[in-house]
Scaffold this motif. Structure first.
Motif, PDB file in Angstrom:
ATOM      1  N   PHE A 108      -1.640   8.011   0.086  1.00  0.00           N
ATOM      2  CA  PHE A 108      -1.706   8.356  -1.336  1.00  0.00           C
ATOM      3  C   PHE A 108      -2.860   9.298  -1.640  1.00  0.00           C
ATOM      4  CE2 PHE A 108      -2.593   7.523  -5.874  1.00  0.00           C
ATOM      5  CZ  PHE A 108      -1.342   7.829  -6.384  1.00  0.00           C
ATOM      6  N   LYS A 109      -3.922   9.252  -0.855  1.00  0.00           N
ATOM      7  CA  LYS A 109      -5.028  10.195  -1.072  1.00  0.00           C
ATOM      8  C   LYS A 109      -4.544  11.624  -0.889  1.00  0.00           C
ATOM      9  CE  LYS A 109      -9.742  11.305   0.360  1.00  0.00           C
ATOM     10  NZ  LYS A 109      -9.481  12.731   0.435  1.00  0.00           N
ATOM     11  N   ARG A 110      -3.703  11.834   0.097  1.00  0.00           N
ATOM     12  CA  ARG A 110      -3.176  13.180   0.336  1.00  0.00           C
ATOM     13  C   ARG A 110      -2.250  13.588  -0.823  1.00  0.00           C
ATOM     14  NH1 ARG A 110      -1.682  13.353   6.740  1.00  0.00           N
ATOM     15  NH2 ARG A 110      -1.236  15.533   6.166  1.00  0.00           N
ATOM     16  N   TYR A 111      -1.607  12.562  -1.433  1.00  0.00           N
ATOM     17  CA  TYR A 111      -0.757  12.849  -2.598  1.00  0.00           C
ATOM     18  C   TYR A 111      -1.609  13.378  -3.750  1.00  0.00           C
ATOM     19  CZ  TYR A 111       2.882  12.164  -6.152  1.00  0.00           C
ATOM     20  OH  TYR A 111       3.797  12.371  -7.150  1.00  0.00           O
ATOM     21  N   ASN A 112      -2.704  12.691  -4.006  1.00  0.00           N
ATOM     22  CA  ASN A 112      -3.585  13.130  -5.087  1.00  0.00           C
ATOM     23  C   ASN A 112      -4.182  14.498  -4.794  1.00  0.00           C
ATOM     24  OD1 ASN A 112      -3.380  11.079  -6.994  1.00  0.00           O
ATOM     25  ND2 ASN A 112      -4.952   9.812  -6.033  1.00  0.00           N
ATOM     26  N   ASP A 113      -4.572  14.705  -3.545  1.00  0.00           N
ATOM     27  CA  ASP A 113      -5.197  15.993  -3.193  1.00  0.00           C
ATOM     28  C   ASP A 113      -4.224  17.148  -3.333  1.00  0.00           C
ATOM     29  OD1 ASP A 113      -7.501  14.623  -2.679  1.00  0.00           O
ATOM     30  OD2 ASP A 113      -7.233  14.562  -0.492  1.00  0.00           O
ATOM     31  N   SER A 114      -2.954  16.883  -3.019  1.00  0.00           N
ATOM     32  CA  SER A 114      -1.989  17.980  -3.046  1.00  0.00           C
ATOM     33  C   SER A 114      -1.359  18.180  -4.432  1.00  0.00           C
ATOM     34  CB  SER A 114      -0.888  17.717  -2.016  1.00  0.00           C
ATOM     35  OG  SER A 114      -0.175  16.522  -2.346  1.00  0.00           O
ATOM     36  N   ARG A 115      -1.142  17.098  -5.163  1.00  0.00           N
ATOM     37  CA  ARG A 115      -0.427  17.207  -6.435  1.00  0.00           C
ATOM     38  C   ARG A 115      -1.314  16.960  -7.669  1.00  0.00           C
ATOM     39  NH1 ARG A 115       5.446  15.242  -6.903  1.00  0.00           N
ATOM     40  NH2 ARG A 115       5.423  17.236  -8.004  1.00  0.00           N
ATOM     41  N   GLY A 116      -2.525  16.480  -7.432  1.00  0.00           N
ATOM     42  CA  GLY A 116      -3.439  16.253  -8.542  1.00  0.00           C
ATOM     43  C   GLY A 116      -3.375  14.815  -9.038  1.00  0.00           C
ATOM     44  N   HIS A 117      -4.472  14.392  -9.660  1.00  0.00           N
ATOM     45  CA  HIS A 117      -4.562  13.002 -10.121  1.00  0.00           C
ATOM     46  C   HIS A 117      -3.601  12.669 -11.255  1.00  0.00           C
ATOM     47  CE1 HIS A 117      -7.884  11.525  -7.633  1.00  0.00           C
ATOM     48  NE2 HIS A 117      -8.371  12.764  -7.699  1.00  0.00           N
ATOM     49  N   SER A 158       3.102  14.249   2.914  1.00  0.00           N
ATOM     50  CA  SER A 158       3.172  13.024   3.710  1.00  0.00           C
ATOM     51  C   SER A 158       3.690  13.358   5.113  1.00  0.00           C
ATOM     52  CB  SER A 158       4.116  12.023   3.042  1.00  0.00           C
ATOM     53  OG  SER A 158       4.328  10.913   3.896  1.00  0.00           O
ATOM     54  N   PRO A 159       3.060  12.845   6.151  1.00  0.00           N
ATOM     55  CA  PRO A 159       3.542  13.072   7.521  1.00  0.00           C
ATOM     56  C   PRO A 159       4.728  12.179   7.873  1.00  0.00           C
ATOM     57  CG  PRO A 159       1.561  11.740   7.555  1.00  0.00           C
ATOM     58  CD  PRO A 159       1.769  12.125   6.139  1.00  0.00           C
ATOM     59  N   LEU A 160       5.063  11.247   6.935  1.00  0.00           N
ATOM     60  CA  LEU A 160       6.118  10.297   7.237  1.00  0.00           C
ATOM     61  C   LEU A 160       7.466  10.719   6.684  1.00  0.00           C
ATOM     62  CD1 LEU A 160       4.169   7.003   6.411  1.00  0.00           C
ATOM     63  CD2 LEU A 160       4.479   8.062   8.655  1.00  0.00           C
ATOM     64  N   ALA A 161       7.487  11.276   5.502  1.00  0.00           N
ATOM     65  CA  ALA A 161       8.740  11.637   4.836  1.00  0.00           C
ATOM     66  C   ALA A 161       8.402  12.574   3.686  1.00  0.00           C
ATOM     67  CB  ALA A 161       9.453  10.392   4.327  1.00  0.00           C
ATOM     68  N   ASP A 170       0.859  -1.194   0.000  1.00  0.00           N
ATOM     69  CA  ASP A 170       0.000   0.000   0.000  1.00  0.00           C
ATOM     70  C   ASP A 170       0.894   1.243   0.000  1.00  0.00           C
ATOM     71  OD1 ASP A 170      -2.881   1.047   0.430  1.00  0.00           O
ATOM     72  OD2 ASP A 170      -1.691   2.148   1.913  1.00  0.00           O
ATOM     73  N   VAL A 171       0.563   2.221  -0.884  1.00  0.00           N
ATOM     74  CA  VAL A 171       1.305   3.486  -0.919  1.00  0.00           C
ATOM     75  C   VAL A 171       0.791   4.364   0.224  1.00  0.00           C
ATOM     76  CG1 VAL A 171       1.924   5.481  -2.308  1.00  0.00           C
ATOM     77  CG2 VAL A 171       1.552   3.258  -3.408  1.00  0.00           C
ATOM     78  N   ASP A 172       1.686   4.769   1.111  1.00  0.00           N
ATOM     79  CA  ASP A 172       1.275   5.514   2.303  1.00  0.00           C
ATOM     80  C   ASP A 172       0.709   6.891   1.935  1.00  0.00           C
ATOM     81  OD1 ASP A 172       2.123   3.449   3.946  1.00  0.00           O
ATOM     82  OD2 ASP A 172       4.188   4.226   4.061  1.00  0.00           O
ATOM     83  N   VAL A 196       7.591   9.510  -1.243  1.00  0.00           N
ATOM     84  CA  VAL A 196       6.630   8.410  -1.167  1.00  0.00           C
ATOM     85  C   VAL A 196       7.234   7.250  -0.397  1.00  0.00           C
ATOM     86  CG1 VAL A 196       5.367   6.693  -2.519  1.00  0.00           C
ATOM     87  CG2 VAL A 196       5.474   9.051  -3.313  1.00  0.00           C
ATOM     88  N   THR A 197       6.393   6.600   0.456  1.00  0.00           N
ATOM     89  CA  THR A 197       6.817   5.433   1.233  1.00  0.00           C
ATOM     90  C   THR A 197       5.777   4.323   1.068  1.00  0.00           C
ATOM     91  OG1 THR A 197       5.715   6.264   3.224  1.00  0.00           O
ATOM     92  CG2 THR A 197       8.047   6.864   2.899  1.00  0.00           C
ATOM     93  N   LEU A 198       6.172   3.121   1.494  1.00  0.00           N
ATOM     94  CA  LEU A 198       5.300   1.965   1.336  1.00  0.00           C
ATOM     95  C   LEU A 198       5.055   1.278   2.656  1.00  0.00           C
ATOM     96  CD1 LEU A 198       6.887   0.241  -1.811  1.00  0.00           C
ATOM     97  CD2 LEU A 198       5.026   1.915  -1.760  1.00  0.00           C
ATOM     98  N   SER A 199       3.863   0.622   2.757  1.00  0.00           N
ATOM     99  CA  SER A 199       3.560  -0.307   3.841  1.00  0.00           C
ATOM    100  C   SER A 199       3.252  -1.647   3.192  1.00  0.00           C
ATOM    101  CB  SER A 199       2.349   0.180   4.647  1.00  0.00           C
ATOM    102  OG  SER A 199       2.627   1.392   5.313  1.00  0.00           O
TER     103      SER A 199
END
Length: 599
Positions: free
Chosen positions: A475-484, A550-553, A471-473, A556-559
């Motif tokens: 990722f919804k916040r990625y889309n919201d901030s950078r666009g689809h 991302s609050p982690l880094a 799972d991409v950590d 992009v990070t993975l779980s």
């Protein structure tokens, strides 16, 4: 014997007869008697009681054994019976009395001239006419040459009719529609298949009808859907293509039926045409055109092979020698007709192609009785020596005591090419149906199938099967901030990174759904699976794909949830999937950006 000869009635020299009577009444020997004897016609005169008055030398020569009867006063019936008894009248053989009665009736009531065969085999035309005083004047002339010519004409007509019937049989043997127009573009002949093809135009398809008139008849009744709204323009185009027949024509008929039209100009200026039903091929093309842009190349290949070849028609004598061949034989085999005529059938069908096809129709078997051998696919031989795949249908015609054969060759080359193109297209479609359109890796459908297959395989061999759910950590916040669009680019990049993290042919990288990925690893235990999971996390980290929100880094990070198991007993693949799913949720609960092994 033809009635035309008997019906021919030359003028009767009645004035001559009146002159003769005046001379006879005077008791002198008229000079006309010598003239009558010199005439090349039998002349005889009977009185009103049908008794002989006089006859000329020509008439007496016709009945050399009847001289004793040819004296004045003898009745017609007496002379007729005597001639019949002496065998001078071939027609009288058999029922003599019936013949005598009928001939006497004709003599007493003369009508159209009679045609009679004499004892020497020659033919005479007899003209009898009653004169005003009741006497009867008869003329007979030799018409043997006319009879012989009439017989020859009848024989010629018979031979022409037989040739026409042979041509019709050959045309009707065609599986495709065939038509022939003369140099004036009028219909000469067509087979039943041609009429069935153009059902709406069938009433106008008659010999002598112009091609243009048949087209107009069909246009008025919706025979040609492509002409709707542009009838005159379509008619002009069709007439031009008809008289300049150099390319095949694809024609639509009502009901989404399709024809391939092949036309050729004959040596006499006419047009010979074949209509081949390619509806199935066109329908397949239409279906293929509905596939997305990724199948464009396959569509082009299929369109190139859609169609059918003309059939080659070769007629053979009883020894298998070629008597004639149509232009399609040149197209298929490379032999001009004038060079192919006289060649044996083995020139086209070599011995290594199988048994002699003619043997089936000359042996005492069901094919010989039916006069037709079942179609068979064979490897024929081109003039240049190469093999040509064709379907051969052979028919036997028995006319005039001589055997003739019609060989129908259908080129199967295009059919084979089309079948291969269709197989290629189906393979490509199957590949696309299991490929994720965004990332280019396997999709969920391919993953589900592979999971089932590998689970069964590991059960048979007792080897472990590992599954990584990724799972991409955030990722919804990625889309919201950078666009689809950027999100799509990110997923494509991650897919490529994961693909580079596995190296075995049996390993599968798939998009599981949304921002989730799956790695299916056959023959992989827990330790090796965990090592691959950590390698995937590290590879994505090193790629430093930007993720500012991302609050982690900052990247992009993975779980990852890791599970490995061996198929034992009745356990199902779903158990392995559930274990990996639980592990990925455990990784998220533990703070993400990590890999967790399923318990």
């Amino acid at each position: 014997m033809p009635a035309s000869l008997a019906a021919h009635r030359p003028p009767l020299p009645v004035r001559l007869w009146h002159t003769l009577r005046r001379w006879l009444g005077g008791g002198a020997q008229p000079p006309y008697i010598e003239a009558m004897d010199a005439m090349d016609a039998g002349i005889v005169l009977y009185d009103a009681q049908d008794r002989l008055v006089l006859c000329n030398r020509n008439f007496r020569a016709l009945y050399p054994g009847l001289t004793h009867m040819l004296v004045p006063g003898r009745t017609f019936e007496e002379m007729l019976r005597e001639a019949a008894s002496l065998g001078m009248i071939p027609e009288a053989q058999g029922d003599l009395e019936a013949f005598i009665a009928e001939r006497v009736r004709q003599h007493r009531n003369p009508g159209i001239p009679l045609l009679r065969q004499m004892a020497d085999g020659r033919w005479r035309r007899i003209t009898e006419q009653r004169l005003p005083d009741g006497s009867l004047l008869a003329f007979s002339i030799d018409v043997s040459e006319l009879v012989a010519k009439e017989k020859a004409l009848d024989e010629a007509r018979t031979q022409a009719q037989q040739a026409h019937e042979r041509l019709e049989d050959a045309i009707e043997a065609l599986s495709d529609g065939f038509v022939l127009y003369d140099a004036d573009d009028r219909l000469v002949v067509c087979n039943q298949r041609y009429r069935e093809t153009y059902q709406l135009s069938a009433p106008a398809i008659r010999p002598g009808t112009r091609f243009e008139d048949i087209l107009r008849y069909g246009l008025a009744r919706g025979q040609y859907p492509a002409a709707e709204g542009r009838e005159m323009e379509w008619l002009e185009e069709r007439l031009y293509r008809h008289r300049h027949a150099d390319q095949p024509i694809l024609q639509e008929l009502p009901g989404n039926r399709w024809l391939r039209i092949e036309e050729r100009i004959t040596r006499l200026g006419g047009v010979a045409g074949v209509r081949v039903d390619v509806t199935e091929l066109v329908h397949r093309e239409q279906q293929l055109k509905q596939i997305n842009a990724r199948l464009a190349e396959s569509r082009a290949q299929l369109h190139a092979v859609i169609g059918t070849a003309m059939s080659a028609i070769v007629t053979l004598d009883e020894n298998g020698q070629v008597l004639s061949a149509n232009p399609a034989a040149t197209t298929i085999f490379g032999w001009p007709e004038d060079e192919l005529v006289g060649q044996p059938l083995r020139t086209l069908v070599p011995a290594d192609a199988g048994p002699d096809p003619l043997a089936l129709l000359t042996a005492r078997g069901p094919e010989a009785r039916a006069g037709r051998a079942p179609p068979q696919d064979i490897r024929a031989r081109h003039r240049d020596g190469r093999s040509v795949t064709v379907q051969l249908a052979l028919s036997r015609l028995d006319t005039g005591g001589q055997a003739r054969f019609v060989a129908l060759f259908t080129d199967l080359s295009e059919r084979e090419a089309y079948a291969q193109a269709l197989r290629d297209a189906n393979a490509q479609l199957a590949h696309l149906s299991e490929t994720d359109a965004l990332t280019g890796i396997a999709n969920r459908r391919r993953f589900d199938r592979a999971l089932h297959e590998e689970w069964q395989r590991c059960g048979r061999h007792g080897l472990p099967l590992a599954l990584l759910l990724i799972d991409v950590d955030h990722f919804k916040r990625y889309n919201d901030s950078r666009g689809h669009p950027m999100g799509d680019e990110c997923l494509r990049a991650i897919a490529q990174i994961l693909r580079n993290c596995v190296h075995r042919a049996g390993d599968l990288v798939a998009r599981y759904g949304g921002e989730e990925f799956a790695l299916l690893l056959p023959h992989t235990g827990e330790a090796e699976a965990m090592a691959i999971a950590l390698a995937c996390i590290e590879a994505v980290e090193q790629a430093e794909l930007p993720h500012p929100d991302s609050p982690l880094a900052p990247h992009v990070t993975l779980s990852i949830g890791v599970a490995s198991a061996v198929h034992v007993g009745d356990t199902r693949a779903a158990a392995l999937l559930d274990a990996a799913d639980s592990a990925v949720y455990a990784a998220k609960r533990a703070g993400r950006r990590r890999a967790v092994m399923a318990e």
